[in-house]
Design a protein around this motif. Sequence first.
Motif, PDB file in Angstrom:
ATOM      1  N   VAL A  18      -9.785 -22.449  10.663  1.00  0.00           N
ATOM      2  CA  VAL A  18     -10.796 -22.319  11.709  1.00  0.00           C
ATOM      3  C   VAL A  18     -12.149 -22.441  11.017  1.00  0.00           C
ATOM      4  CG1 VAL A  18     -11.723 -20.879  13.548  1.00  0.00           C
ATOM      5  CG2 VAL A  18      -9.261 -20.866  13.067  1.00  0.00           C
ATOM      6  N   SER A  19     -12.762 -23.634  11.116  1.00  0.00           N
ATOM      7  CA  SER A  19     -13.915 -23.961  10.278  1.00  0.00           C
ATOM      8  C   SER A  19     -15.070 -24.536  11.078  1.00  0.00           C
ATOM      9  CB  SER A  19     -13.509 -24.980   9.196  1.00  0.00           C
ATOM     10  OG  SER A  19     -12.464 -24.499   8.387  1.00  0.00           O
ATOM     11  N   ASN A  20     -16.250 -24.455  10.474  1.00  0.00           N
ATOM     12  CA  ASN A  20     -17.426 -25.147  10.982  1.00  0.00           C
ATOM     13  C   ASN A  20     -18.023 -25.984   9.867  1.00  0.00           C
ATOM     14  OD1 ASN A  20     -19.649 -25.477  13.091  1.00  0.00           O
ATOM     15  ND2 ASN A  20     -20.824 -24.812  11.295  1.00  0.00           N
TER      16      ASN A  20
ATOM     17  N   TYR B  52     -17.954 -29.929   1.317  1.00  0.00           N
ATOM     18  CA  TYR B  52     -17.381 -28.639   1.664  1.00  0.00           C
ATOM     19  C   TYR B  52     -15.875 -28.744   1.509  1.00  0.00           C
ATOM     20  CZ  TYR B  52     -16.125 -24.402   4.215  1.00  0.00           C
ATOM     21  OH  TYR B  52     -15.608 -23.188   4.562  1.00  0.00           O
ATOM     22  N   SER B  53     -15.259 -27.654   1.111  1.00  0.00           N
ATOM     23  CA  SER B  53     -13.802 -27.626   0.981  1.00  0.00           C
ATOM     24  C   SER B  53     -13.282 -26.248   1.343  1.00  0.00           C
ATOM     25  CB  SER B  53     -13.366 -28.011  -0.436  1.00  0.00           C
ATOM     26  OG  SER B  53     -13.836 -27.072  -1.383  1.00  0.00           O
ATOM     27  N   SER B  54     -12.021 -26.197   1.732  1.00  0.00           N
ATOM     28  CA  SER B  54     -11.369 -24.945   2.072  1.00  0.00           C
ATOM     29  C   SER B  54      -9.925 -25.022   1.600  1.00  0.00           C
ATOM     30  CB  SER B  54     -11.433 -24.705   3.581  1.00  0.00           C
ATOM     31  OG  SER B  54     -10.953 -23.411   3.908  1.00  0.00           O
TER      32      SER B  54
ATOM     33  N   ASN C 214     -10.884 -31.296   1.825  1.00  0.00           N
ATOM     34  CA  ASN C 214     -12.270 -31.591   1.457  1.00  0.00           C
ATOM     35  C   ASN C 214     -12.946 -32.360   2.588  1.00  0.00           C
ATOM     36  OD1 ASN C 214     -11.929 -30.565  -1.239  1.00  0.00           O
ATOM     37  ND2 ASN C 214     -10.876 -32.466  -1.766  1.00  0.00           N
ATOM     38  N   TYR C 215     -14.250 -32.158   2.734  1.00  0.00           N
ATOM     39  CA  TYR C 215     -14.995 -32.840   3.785  1.00  0.00           C
ATOM     40  C   TYR C 215     -16.257 -33.484   3.202  1.00  0.00           C
ATOM     41  CZ  TYR C 215     -12.398 -29.478   6.735  1.00  0.00           C
ATOM     42  OH  TYR C 215     -11.429 -28.713   7.339  1.00  0.00           O
ATOM     43  N   ARG C 216     -16.644 -34.604   3.781  1.00  0.00           N
ATOM     44  CA  ARG C 216     -17.964 -35.174   3.521  1.00  0.00           C
ATOM     45  C   ARG C 216     -18.422 -35.923   4.764  1.00  0.00           C
ATOM     46  NH1 ARG C 216     -19.085 -40.534   2.066  1.00  0.00           N
ATOM     47  NH2 ARG C 216     -17.273 -41.933   2.123  1.00  0.00           N
ATOM     48  N   ARG C 217     -19.738 -35.856   5.025  1.00  0.00           N
ATOM     49  CA  ARG C 217     -20.282 -36.560   6.178  1.00  0.00           C
ATOM     50  C   ARG C 217     -20.479 -38.029   5.818  1.00  0.00           C
ATOM     51  NH1 ARG C 217     -25.785 -35.211   9.722  1.00  0.00           N
ATOM     52  NH2 ARG C 217     -25.596 -37.037  11.097  1.00  0.00           N
ATOM     53  N   ILE C 218     -20.118 -38.912   6.750  1.00  0.00           N
ATOM     54  CA  ILE C 218     -20.244 -40.349   6.534  1.00  0.00           C
ATOM     55  C   ILE C 218     -21.133 -40.949   7.628  1.00  0.00           C
ATOM     56  CG2 ILE C 218     -18.022 -40.507   5.361  1.00  0.00           C
ATOM     57  CD1 ILE C 218     -16.775 -41.556   7.913  1.00  0.00           C
ATOM     58  N   ASP C 219     -21.490 -42.221   7.457  1.00  0.00           N
ATOM     59  CA  ASP C 219     -22.363 -42.885   8.430  1.00  0.00           C
ATOM     60  C   ASP C 219     -21.724 -42.901   9.808  1.00  0.00           C
ATOM     61  OD1 ASP C 219     -24.521 -43.592   6.745  1.00  0.00           O
ATOM     62  OD2 ASP C 219     -23.369 -45.256   5.921  1.00  0.00           O
TER      63      ASP C 219
ATOM     64  N   PHE D 194     -21.468 -27.333  14.286  1.00  0.00           N
ATOM     65  CA  PHE D 194     -22.645 -26.682  14.813  1.00  0.00           C
ATOM     66  C   PHE D 194     -23.715 -26.518  13.723  1.00  0.00           C
ATOM     67  CE2 PHE D 194     -19.406 -24.500  17.727  1.00  0.00           C
ATOM     68  CZ  PHE D 194     -19.508 -25.516  18.669  1.00  0.00           C
ATOM     69  N   GLY D 195     -24.931 -26.195  14.146  1.00  0.00           N
ATOM     70  CA  GLY D 195     -26.057 -26.109  13.231  1.00  0.00           C
ATOM     71  C   GLY D 195     -26.115 -24.814  12.461  1.00  0.00           C
ATOM     72  N   SER D 196     -25.132 -24.580  11.633  1.00  0.00           N
ATOM     73  CA  SER D 196     -25.121 -23.393  10.784  1.00  0.00           C
ATOM     74  C   SER D 196     -24.532 -23.789   9.442  1.00  0.00           C
ATOM     75  CB  SER D 196     -24.291 -22.275  11.432  1.00  0.00           C
ATOM     76  OG  SER D 196     -22.950 -22.681  11.597  1.00  0.00           O
ATOM     77  N   THR D 197     -24.201 -22.824   8.633  1.00  0.00           N
ATOM     78  CA  THR D 197     -23.632 -23.128   7.326  1.00  0.00           C
ATOM     79  C   THR D 197     -22.184 -23.591   7.460  1.00  0.00           C
ATOM     80  OG1 THR D 197     -22.929 -20.836   7.065  1.00  0.00           O
ATOM     81  CG2 THR D 197     -25.100 -21.434   6.197  1.00  0.00           C
ATOM     82  N   ASN D 198     -21.721 -24.286   6.428  1.00  0.00           N
ATOM     83  CA  ASN D 198     -20.296 -24.594   6.338  1.00  0.00           C
ATOM     84  C   ASN D 198     -19.542 -23.282   6.140  1.00  0.00           C
ATOM     85  OD1 ASN D 198     -20.576 -27.510   6.323  1.00  0.00           O
ATOM     86  ND2 ASN D 198     -21.334 -27.312   4.233  1.00  0.00           N
ATOM     87  N   ASN D 199     -18.506 -23.083   6.899  1.00  0.00           N
ATOM     88  CA  ASN D 199     -17.731 -21.850   6.712  1.00  0.00           C
ATOM     89  C   ASN D 199     -16.342 -22.002   7.300  1.00  0.00           C
ATOM     90  OD1 ASN D 199     -17.627 -20.488   9.579  1.00  0.00           O
ATOM     91  ND2 ASN D 199     -19.746 -21.203   9.323  1.00  0.00           N
ATOM     92  N   THR D 200     -15.444 -21.175   6.800  1.00  0.00           N
ATOM     93  CA  THR D 200     -14.088 -21.089   7.325  1.00  0.00           C
ATOM     94  C   THR D 200     -13.788 -19.631   7.601  1.00  0.00           C
ATOM     95  OG1 THR D 200     -13.288 -23.066   6.174  1.00  0.00           O
ATOM     96  CG2 THR D 200     -11.638 -21.442   6.835  1.00  0.00           C
ATOM     97  N   GLY D 201     -13.354 -19.355   8.826  1.00  0.00           N
ATOM     98  CA  GLY D 201     -13.003 -17.993   9.198  1.00  0.00           C
ATOM     99  C   GLY D 201     -11.532 -17.725   8.956  1.00  0.00           C
ATOM    100  N   THR D 202     -10.727 -17.980   9.971  1.00  0.00           N
ATOM    101  CA  THR D 202      -9.306 -17.678   9.906  1.00  0.00           C
ATOM    102  C   THR D 202      -8.539 -18.772   9.168  1.00  0.00           C
ATOM    103  OG1 THR D 202      -9.467 -16.510  12.007  1.00  0.00           O
ATOM    104  CG2 THR D 202      -7.263 -17.138  11.276  1.00  0.00           C
TER     105      THR D 202
END
Length: 275
Positions: free
Chosen positions: A50-52, A67-69, A86-91, A199-207
């Motif tokens: 469960v990530s943002n 970002y990675s989890s 792992n994640y990265r934003r692309i065009d 959403f406009g916040s930090t990268n994070n993973t909850g559950t």
Amino acid sequence: FLVSSSGAKVQGFVGTKPDGTLDNTGGIEDIQVDLGQASPPRASELVRFVSNLSAETPVSAPGDVQYSSSIEVFDSKGVAHQMTVNYRRIDSLVGSDNTQWEYSFEFNGDSGGVVVNESTDVPANIGTMEFGPDGRLISIDNAALNDPDNAGQSLASNPAISITGIDGGPENLNITWDLIDPPNDGATTPVFSSYISNFGSTNNTGTLFQDGYGSGVLQDIDFDQNGTMIGFFDNGLSLELARVAVATFNNKIGLKQVDGGHYLATAASGPASID
């Protein structure tokens, strides 16, 4: 062995199904349990993060990880491994207000042997996801989360990750990444949502969640009100190990009492029905 107050062995159904519930398909046998016995492991088949992903993240170059989890998963022998997304934003697509991200998987820090959705591309461990202007997931690997022509239907599916060549020789792992959150039954507006957002916040993973576990050692037992023996293992697992057999008769008054508080069936009582 489980025994009665008179020392007689207690019989019942013995065995556990893969889902941890009692297997009562076999015959009646003496109930025996050994504290210290091992429970079989279960290979992980599903993971959920469960990530943002922060909407403020800039587009990055190929090969970058923004970002990675990670989560611990288990193979068929009960050995723990680290699985990382792992994640990265692309065009973004030309003319689109949507945001594109690339995801990739590693297993014990290596992408070799990891394939997403049976891909034959090189590398095969990569996929994409797209978020709308509201920060909600709208597509996975170019498939729409909500079918625009059929309300309550999804064109997307949860990514399937296969992992081969695992050290120690266990079976290959086939794990579903649980991204899609289906609408509740009876929802007025049946819309598929997701366990990931932009959403406009930090990268994070909850559950974090996964459904595998390693082998455990039996520490204690207890019985429920139906006579089912529950075993408690040191890996946090509880399994239904056995259930005491209960005999019923058409005429219990016709039973013959013998020593030790036991009874014998007679012609008057009729035969026993065992549950």
